[in-house]
Design a protein around this motif. Sequence first.
Motif, short mmCIF file in Angstrom:
data_model
loop_
_atom_site.label_atom_id
_atom_site.label_comp_id
_atom_site.label_asym_id
_atom_site.label_seq_id
_atom_site.Cartn_x
_atom_site.Cartn_y
_atom_site.Cartn_z
N GLU A 110 0.82 -1.21 0.00
CA GLU A 110 0.00 0.00 0.00
C GLU A 110 0.85 1.25 0.00
O GLU A 110 0.48 2.27 -0.57
N TYR A 111 2.03 1.16 0.67
CA TYR A 111 2.92 2.31 0.74
C TYR A 111 4.36 1.86 0.47
O TYR A 111 4.72 0.71 0.71
N THR A 112 5.15 2.78 0.02
CA THR A 112 6.60 2.58 0.00
C THR A 112 7.21 3.63 0.92
O THR A 112 6.70 4.75 1.02
N ARG A 113 8.28 3.23 1.60
CA ARG A 113 8.88 4.11 2.60
C ARG A 113 10.36 4.31 2.29
O ARG A 113 11.06 3.35 1.97
N GLU A 114 10.79 5.53 2.44
CA GLU A 114 12.20 5.86 2.25
C GLU A 114 12.82 6.10 3.62
O GLU A 114 12.31 6.88 4.42
N TYR A 115 13.92 5.38 3.90
CA TYR A 115 14.60 5.52 5.19
C TYR A 115 15.97 6.16 5.00
O TYR A 115 16.63 5.96 3.98
N LYS A 116 16.36 6.91 6.00
CA LYS A 116 17.70 7.50 6.04
C LYS A 116 18.39 7.05 7.32
O LYS A 116 17.73 6.74 8.32
N THR A 117 19.70 7.03 7.27
CA THR A 117 20.50 6.67 8.45
C THR A 117 21.17 7.92 8.99
O THR A 117 21.76 8.71 8.24
N LYS A 118 21.07 8.09 10.29
CA LYS A 118 21.67 9.25 10.94
C LYS A 118 22.67 8.79 11.99
O LYS A 118 22.42 7.84 12.73
N THR A 119 23.81 9.46 12.04
CA THR A 119 24.84 9.17 13.03
C THR A 119 25.16 10.44 13.80
O THR A 119 25.36 11.50 13.19
N GLU A 120 25.17 10.34 15.10
CA GLU A 120 25.51 11.49 15.93
C GLU A 120 26.19 11.00 17.21
O GLU A 120 26.15 9.82 17.54
N THR A 121 26.83 11.92 17.90
CA THR A 121 27.54 11.58 19.14
C THR A 121 26.94 12.34 20.30
O THR A 121 26.90 13.58 20.29
N LEU A 122 26.46 11.60 21.29
CA LEU A 122 25.89 12.20 22.49
C LEU A 122 26.97 12.28 23.57
O LEU A 122 27.87 11.44 23.61
N LYS A 123 26.88 13.26 24.42
CA LYS A 123 27.89 13.46 25.47
C LYS A 123 27.33 13.04 26.83
O LYS A 123 26.20 13.40 27.19
N ILE A 124 28.14 12.27 27.56
CA ILE A 124 27.76 11.77 28.88
C ILE A 124 28.71 12.35 29.92
O ILE A 124 29.86 11.91 30.04
N PRO A 125 28.28 13.37 30.68
CA PRO A 125 29.18 13.96 31.69
C PRO A 125 29.23 13.12 32.96
O PRO A 125 28.20 12.66 33.46
N VAL A 126 30.43 12.90 33.47
CA VAL A 126 30.64 12.24 34.77
C VAL A 126 31.71 13.04 35.51
O VAL A 126 32.38 13.90 34.93
N SER A 127 31.87 12.75 36.78
CA SER A 127 32.88 13.45 37.57
C SER A 127 33.56 12.47 38.52
O SER A 127 32.99 11.44 38.88
N ILE A 128 34.78 12.81 38.89
CA ILE A 128 35.55 12.02 39.85
C ILE A 128 35.58 12.80 41.16
O ILE A 128 35.95 13.97 41.20
N LYS A 129 35.18 12.13 42.23
CA LYS A 129 35.04 12.78 43.53
C LYS A 129 36.38 13.27 44.06
O LYS A 129 37.39 12.58 44.00
N SER A 130 36.38 14.49 44.60
CA SER A 130 37.56 15.03 45.27
C SER A 130 37.65 14.44 46.67
O SER A 130 36.66 14.40 47.40
N GLU A 131 38.83 14.01 47.06
CA GLU A 131 39.02 13.41 48.38
C GLU A 131 40.49 13.44 48.75
O GLU A 131 41.35 13.60 47.88
N PRO A 132 40.81 13.32 50.03
CA PRO A 132 42.22 13.25 50.43
C PRO A 132 42.83 11.91 50.02
O PRO A 132 42.12 10.91 49.87
N LYS A 133 44.14 11.90 49.87
CA LYS A 133 44.87 10.65 49.71
C LYS A 133 46.16 10.78 50.51
O LYS A 133 46.98 11.66 50.25
N LEU A 134 46.33 9.90 51.48
CA LEU A 134 47.47 9.97 52.38
C LEU A 134 48.49 8.89 52.03
O LEU A 134 48.13 7.74 51.79
#
Length: 380
Positions: free
Chosen positions: A206-230
């Motif tokens: 009944e229908y024909t469909r045209e598909y496209k491919t998309k590529t992108e990069t998402l950013k995932i922020p993380v952090s490293i806890k500040s702490e003493p080291k003896l």
Amino acid sequence: MIQAPGKTRKKILRKTSIVVLILLIVSITAFPAFGEDDETDFIIPDYGYTVDYYRSYGEPVLQASVIGDPELNRGETATLQIKIVNEGVIEGFQRLNVNQTWVSDSSEELLAVEEMGEEKECTTAKNINAHLVSETEYIEVESATNFQNVEELETGHPSMLQYTIKVDSDTPAGNYVLLLPVSYDYQANVRTATGAVANLGLTDTEYTREYKTKTETLKIPVSIKSEPKLEVAEVKGTLKQGENRVIEVTYTNTRERVAQDAMARIIVMSPLSTEKSIVRLGDIGPGENKTASFEIAATSDATVKNYGIDSEVKYVDEDGETAFSDNMKVHVPLEAAEKKISTTGIAIILIILIAIYQIVNMHRKRNKNDDENASGDENE
């Protein structure tokens, strides 16, 4: 040849046209809705067998975020849960000028509306492939969990991804960004099949469909806890068999936070011992040194070697919680005691000397008597 009168021929042509028109409408409206069967057809109708009533404007928009606390600890292996959400919206539709010759205006408008409904899938992301990438040497993504796939993600719907990461114990504190490259397919256009598609043997299209491919990069922020080291920076002093000695241990805070109300402790085992194993150091700021003095006793028969004494520092962190440093080694050499002559040894030596003196004295007396006897014999 007998020809039909003009009016009769016109009626026949009119009836034939109506029949053809009805057959075309039935053939078009009888097609099933687009589904998986369309995607498996080996013959894809080209533009000569389809018409395009609407053009949609919109596509998937993927956003990613960390579920839970994005703050990581040094040296830990963590499960990072990432939620991706499709926030794509349809910005609008454009009606295209299409007129099928054998389809009435009302039927064609119905077909156009149905195609517009199919165009609404343009914001659905299909076959999403995502893998997590770390650009810093301090954070490693385990390869076993690196590649994730989501079959389909409609607008407004979330999906969960899960990755295992390892944080190096020497990772500097601060903010880091992990990268999440994603690729996916989305519907770019839908075209309505005409009755002519039956000539290709495609009765279920009944229908024909045209598909496209998309590529992108998402950013995932993380952090490293500040702490003493003896760490143990310096050790002064030595141990000796059978003696008590004072050992000075200097501790350094090599990290970013203050170790509040710090207390140093050593753990000694036989043949070593101490009466006071805990020394208060106070607050130790970043880069600051504090020295603790420990009095350690060694037994007289202790093995002469370098001893590794376990040590740790207890402190209060920035959250007011009690924390402990990693276990540290305090390396101290143990020396042999100086050789001393005991009282018993001195007594034995004196006895030996007296015995030698007595023997020598007796020998002298005997020689003297022998000499006197010899001179008396000569006088006679």
